[in-house]
Enzyme design. Structure first.
Site, PDB file in Angstrom:
ATOM      1  N   ARG A 102       0.765  -1.266   0.171  1.00 55.86           N
ATOM      2  CA  ARG A 102       0.098   0.125   0.144  1.00 55.86           C
ATOM      3  C   ARG A 102       0.811   1.280   0.259  1.00 55.86           C
ATOM      4  O   ARG A 102       1.651   1.339   1.069  1.00 55.86           O
ATOM      5  CB  ARG A 102      -0.983   0.043   1.230  1.00 55.86           C
ATOM      6  N   HIS A 129      -7.336   1.160  -6.514  1.00 57.81           N
ATOM      7  CA  HIS A 129      -7.443   0.291  -5.683  1.00 57.81           C
ATOM      8  C   HIS A 129      -7.984  -1.110  -6.349  1.00 57.81           C
ATOM      9  O   HIS A 129      -9.258  -1.400  -5.939  1.00 57.81           O
ATOM     10  CB  HIS A 129      -8.179   0.836  -4.540  1.00 57.81           C
ATOM     11  N   GLN A 132      -9.924  -3.869  -3.996  1.00 56.52           N
ATOM     12  CA  GLN A 132     -11.212  -3.324  -3.675  1.00 56.52           C
ATOM     13  C   GLN A 132     -12.324  -3.525  -4.725  1.00 56.52           C
ATOM     14  O   GLN A 132     -13.591  -3.976  -4.389  1.00 56.52           O
ATOM     15  CB  GLN A 132     -11.367  -1.823  -3.291  1.00 56.52           C
ATOM     16  N   ASP A 224     -17.306   6.947  -2.094  1.00 60.96           N
ATOM     17  CA  ASP A 224     -16.198   6.818  -1.311  1.00 60.96           C
ATOM     18  C   ASP A 224     -15.782   8.129  -0.632  1.00 60.96           C
ATOM     19  O   ASP A 224     -16.499   9.176  -0.897  1.00 60.96           O
ATOM     20  CB  ASP A 224     -14.890   6.540  -2.311  1.00 60.96           C
ATOM     21  N   CYS A 264     -16.413   1.561  -0.184  1.00 63.08           N
ATOM     22  CA  CYS A 264     -15.521   0.747   0.204  1.00 63.08           C
ATOM     23  C   CYS A 264     -14.832   0.704   1.550  1.00 63.08           C
ATOM     24  O   CYS A 264     -14.278   0.108   1.931  1.00 63.08           O
ATOM     25  CB  CYS A 264     -14.125   1.092  -0.791  1.00 63.08           C
ATOM     26  N   ARG A 292     -13.643  -8.589   0.576  1.00 60.29           N
ATOM     27  CA  ARG A 292     -12.203  -8.474   0.535  1.00 60.29           C
ATOM     28  C   ARG A 292     -11.675  -9.628   0.613  1.00 60.29           C
ATOM     29  O   ARG A 292     -10.783 -10.141  -0.051  1.00 60.29           O
ATOM     30  CB  ARG A 292     -11.788  -7.365   1.328  1.00 60.29           C
TER      31      ARG A 292
END
Ligand code: CP
Ligand code: NVA
Length: 306
Positions: A102, A129, A132, A224, A264, A292
């Site tokens: 990340r 991402h 996700q 988001d 998310c 996830r």
């Protein structure tokens, strides 16, 4: 060796295979039968930003598959600060069987992938991402039974999550609408990158500022945070610009009657989404978060298996 950095790198067939595998692994887990296909394997997890879902779902996913994961926080490795990215990739890649990272700059993932002897998985960058978006696709597949032709309105900031959803939608043939305020749209280069991916999939991509029109009849409404990790200095200005793009009951009235709401997470309740919507009958946000685990197990099994 394949890395998992952006959904744009994968064909529709490859994405569908991963989703099928995720469904299979989820069923297998539910029936109490995880198979240790990654026995003896270790995932190194490099985090330059905080996380709840990504860290825990990757760590638990490795345990389910018979392997284990190592958490390496920002203060430990100092990717590109304490040590150069090529050196980190070559050293860490000699200990572990896969690297999940990340990062801030997406290019740091390209550098890791260039130098790593093992697969690199994007656990979020400023640009993408993809893990996700795979969990989101899994959630919609469970809900609708198929993805092609489904209409999804993404409402809010044209950010990393929006970009991965765009690539997913383009590959898998969705009717994808992006509703973002002026100055916060996805960039033209990204839209141009998605256009050829949509060829043959039947995807329809629309972007604009008229949030009510873009949400009109949508079967999925996704939002988001207005301020992503690393953009904290812009938070006040973003709170001024984004309120018309809040996902609330009034906006949802424009969507399909049985629309599904996704986020998310982490959510900033009262900003991009109201409590009433996040906890209301349309919301699938916790199923989405839990997916996830299953979506990433499929990615891990695909990339780290011999
Ligand atoms: N959605 C997501 O990636 O959550 P975390 O930042 O908690 O990992
Ligand atoms: N766009 C958000 C997603 C968090 C999972 C961020 O980058 O902070």
């Amino acid at each position: 060796m394949q890395h998992f950095l952006s959904l744009a790198d994968f064909s529709a067939d490859q994405l569908n295979e991963l989703l099928e595998m995720a469904l299979f692994l989820k069923r297998e887990h539910r029936s109490g039968g995880n198979r240790p296909v990654l026995a003896g394997k270790v995932l190194g997890m490099l985090f330059m930003k905080p996380s709840l879902r990504t860290r825990v779902s990757f760590e638990v996913g490795m345990l389910h598959l018979g392997g284990q994961a190592l958490y390496l926080g920002p203060e430990e490795v100092g990717l590109g600060r304490r040590e150069s990215i090529p050196d980190v990739a070559r050293v860490l890649g000699g200990y572990v069987h896969g690297i999940m990272a990340r990062v801030f700059e997406h290019d740091h993932l390209h550098q890791l992938a260039q130098w790593s002897p093992v697969p690199v998985i994007n656990g979020l960058s400023d640009a993408n991402h993809p893990c996700q978006a795979m969990a989101d696709a899994l959630t919609l597949l469970e809900h609708f039974g198929s993805l092609r032709g489904r209409s999804m309105a993404y409402v809010g900031d044209g950010n990393n999550v929006a970009r991965s959803l765009l690539f997913l939608a383009a590959r898998l043939g969705l009717d994808f609408r992006l509703a973002c305020p002026p100055g916060y749209q996805l960039d033209a280069a990204t839209l141009a990158q998605a256009a050829p991916l949509a060829e043959g999939s039947g995807a329809k991509i629309t972007s604009g500022e008229d949030v009510q029109a873009l949400v009109g009849g949508a079967e999925v409404v996704y939002t988001d945070t207005w301020t992503s990790m690393g953009q904290e200095a812009e938070a006040a200005e973003r709170r001024r610009v984004f309120p018309p793009f809040q996902v609330n009951d009034a906006l949802l009235k424009h969507a399909a009657p049985n629309a599904v709401v996704l986020h998310c997470l982490p959510a900033h309740r009262g900003e991009e989404i109201t409590d009433a919507v996040a906890d209301g009958p349309h919301s699938r946000i916790f199923q989405q978060a839990h997916n996830r685990l299953h979506a990433q197990k499929a990615i891990l099994a695909r990339l780290l298996r011999d």
